[in-house]
Design an enzyme around this catalytic site. Sequence first.
Site, PDB file in Angstrom:
ATOM      1  N   ASP A  46      36.811 -10.948  51.374  1.00  0.00           N
ATOM      2  CA  ASP A  46      35.477 -10.374  51.613  1.00  0.00           C
ATOM      3  C   ASP A  46      34.614 -11.420  52.314  1.00  0.00           C
ATOM      4  OD1 ASP A  46      33.136  -8.940  51.476  1.00  0.00           O
ATOM      5  OD2 ASP A  46      32.780  -9.346  49.344  1.00  0.00           O
ATOM      6  N   ASP A  54      37.212  -7.470  54.519  1.00  0.00           N
ATOM      7  CA  ASP A  54      36.742  -6.957  55.810  1.00  0.00           C
ATOM      8  C   ASP A  54      37.359  -7.789  56.937  1.00  0.00           C
ATOM      9  OD1 ASP A  54      35.014  -9.324  56.026  1.00  0.00           O
ATOM     10  OD2 ASP A  54      33.823  -8.321  54.482  1.00  0.00           O
ATOM     11  N   ASP A 123      48.823   0.714  60.021  1.00  0.00           N
ATOM     12  CA  ASP A 123      49.341   1.878  59.339  1.00  0.00           C
ATOM     13  C   ASP A 123      48.795   3.112  60.028  1.00  0.00           C
ATOM     14  OD1 ASP A 123      50.605   3.048  56.997  1.00  0.00           O
ATOM     15  OD2 ASP A 123      49.933   1.251  55.917  1.00  0.00           O
ATOM     16  N   ASP A 219      53.324   6.155  58.278  1.00  0.00           N
ATOM     17  CA  ASP A 219      53.306   6.519  56.858  1.00  0.00           C
ATOM     18  C   ASP A 219      54.125   7.790  56.611  1.00  0.00           C
ATOM     19  OD1 ASP A 219      51.876   5.987  54.257  1.00  0.00           O
ATOM     20  OD2 ASP A 219      51.155   8.024  54.596  1.00  0.00           O
ATOM     21  N   GLU A 273      57.973   4.517  57.562  1.00  0.00           N
ATOM     22  CA  GLU A 273      58.148   4.664  56.122  1.00  0.00           C
ATOM     23  C   GLU A 273      58.819   6.012  55.898  1.00  0.00           C
ATOM     24  OE1 GLU A 273      55.939   4.921  51.793  1.00  0.00           O
ATOM     25  OE2 GLU A 273      55.106   5.957  53.510  1.00  0.00           O
ATOM     26  N   HIS A 332      52.338  -2.275  48.507  1.00  0.00           N
ATOM     27  CA  HIS A 332      51.204  -1.760  47.749  1.00  0.00           C
ATOM     28  C   HIS A 332      51.582  -0.551  46.890  1.00  0.00           C
ATOM     29  CE1 HIS A 332      51.653   0.786  51.173  1.00  0.00           C
ATOM     30  NE2 HIS A 332      50.787   1.639  50.686  1.00  0.00           N
ATOM     31  N   ASP A 333      52.804  -0.048  47.045  1.00  0.00           N
ATOM     32  CA  ASP A 333      53.238   1.092  46.222  1.00  0.00           C
ATOM     33  C   ASP A 333      54.170   0.662  45.091  1.00  0.00           C
ATOM     34  OD1 ASP A 333      51.862   2.972  47.795  1.00  0.00           O
ATOM     35  OD2 ASP A 333      53.536   3.138  49.196  1.00  0.00           O
TER      36      ASP A 333
HETATM   37  C1  GLC Z   1      52.628   6.231  51.626  1.00  0.00           C
HETATM   38  C2  GLC Z   1      51.710   5.076  51.305  1.00  0.00           C
HETATM   39  C3  GLC Z   1      51.029   5.368  49.998  1.00  0.00           C
HETATM   40  C4  GLC Z   1      50.199   6.621  50.170  1.00  0.00           C
HETATM   41  C5  GLC Z   1      51.057   7.790  50.651  1.00  0.00           C
HETATM   42  C6  GLC Z   1      50.205   8.922  51.159  1.00  0.00           C
HETATM   43  O1  GLC Z   1      53.663   6.338  50.730  1.00  0.00           O
HETATM   44  O2  GLC Z   1      52.444   3.882  51.295  1.00  0.00           O
HETATM   45  O3  GLC Z   1      50.235   4.300  49.568  1.00  0.00           O
HETATM   46  O4  GLC Z   1      49.598   6.974  48.957  1.00  0.00           O
HETATM   47  O5  GLC Z   1      51.892   7.412  51.735  1.00  0.00           O
HETATM   48  O6  GLC Z   1      49.610   8.614  52.376  1.00  0.00           O
END
Ligand code: GLC
Length: 540
Positions: A46, A54, A123, A219, A273, A332-333
């Site tokens: 931040d 940011d 992303d 994504d 992904e 992050h998942d």
């Molecule tokens: C992907 C992202 C995840 C998100 C999902 C919906 O799996 O990595 O964090 O919640 O898509 O966009």
Amino acid sequence: MLRWSLFSILILSALATTAQSGQLDVQPDWWKETVFYQIYMPSFQDSDGNGTSDFAGMTSRLDYLQSLGIKGIWLTPFLKSPKVDNGYDVASYTDIDPVYGDQDDFRNFLNEAHHRGIKVIMDMVVNHTSTDSKWFQESRKSRDNPYRDYYIWRDQPNNWESFFGGGAWELDTLTREYYYHKFDVRMADLNWSNPRVAEEIQQALRFWLDLGLDGFRMDVINFLTTDGILNDNPVKDGGQQHIYDIDQPGVKEAMRSIKATINEYDRRFVVGEIGSDKLDVLRQYQSPDLMDVVFNFNFGSIPDFSVERIFNELQGMEHSMPGYPTLFFGSHDMTRLMDRLAGGDPGRAKALAALILTAKGVPFIYYGEEIGMQNIYAESFEEIVDIQGKTHYKLALKAGKSPAEALAEGNRNNRDKSRSLMQWDDSKYAGFSTVKPWIKVNENFGEVNVHRSLHQRNSILNTYKALINLRNNEKILQYGVYERLEHSDDQILFTRTFQNERITVIINFGDESAIELPGGAEVLMGQPILKTNDFLIFRH
Ligand code: GLC
């Protein structure tokens, strides 16, 4: 000991061995030479005291990433969004969310990254938009609105479920039809059988590519609804099987249109992904006209530590992935590498780092992994920020569970675990911000932080640095094929070769072992006496 003398003999005879599989991939591409670093947008730095990261703050940390040897950054979504799912609910494909700064801040970040030899990919979420987006706001107005077919509307829902839990259909009272949302109710799925949707997305991609962006992380790209919602999914053992709602016919055609747009520009990169941990599913989407690489969840998201499982996935990728696999253990998942696979042991975390940074593939490091950051847990419902965690908590209560059980269920599905603030130093809020941030900091930040790690010779951070530096300087580690890829009890061994040079890596998760080096070998990292959770890298 027997095991190791056997290995030594194998090493000595390595010169006579030929590559078993994997063609020499000499097509040079910057991304094959790159160690990527994933920044979870809200959590890195931040600068303006609003408790969220940011672009200006992130720009001030680029020197750190450069000194780590990072050559590519993946930014999670930073587009305008109500942030129901922290930006994965995009409300505009060309506007930056004000919490992260403005276009100038973004451009400055990109330029400063480029000056340091770091590429930036973003992303791109094209399966769905936020229901706040102009397209959806129009779409819901009337059945004959020009944007109606941008989304999937039906008078009757089918049995498809949301991936966040619960049903995937929502009745919109104004036009008395249901819209489809594979994720949260405020994230409506785009209708990819409408060519106008594909065109709009192509325009959005060009907008960012024109600004000089180096590529995208697409994504849930195999989730696109390209073929309508024809059949109910079969239900087996109480669970729904995702037969009809993902990997639909037409999804590859949609990917082709995306890739063709990216290919209008030189030297760009796309990683997909694919929502699956099955190698057979993942591999079919990796090709020059679809995705350059896909995330190998078969390897990256293995639930528990098992040398055999790690090795089998490595070998499986070598045998069946066309081109390069991706190598990662965090995102992050997922829960953090340090907890899920290293069991809190810094030695094992380093050994796992050695694996992803020297094996064949494109490595992705998840921010904070390089200092051994660990999971956080919510102590109450109010502490859960993640929409998936919240949804599971509420569904558990609805199913009659007690608040304590619902909290456990929420925590099980809560992705906040790996999203806590980057731990820079031991000052209040770990040097991330001067005000109370959007998510809590892991309470171990006094011991686990960048500042401290930099001054400890054997820290996880200094090991990552040395490994990345080695990989950046060794073409063999970027382009080399496997001459050998072997596993014995608790060790993984591979030899990679490129233009008649070879590097062998031995990673030992078992008892202490002595390695007999071949004559003339040059040790690049480690010692021939391998301790538990230790590694040795040598050229020969
Ligand atoms: C992907 C992202 C995840 C998100 C999902 C919906 O799996 O990595 O964090 O919640 O898509 O966009």
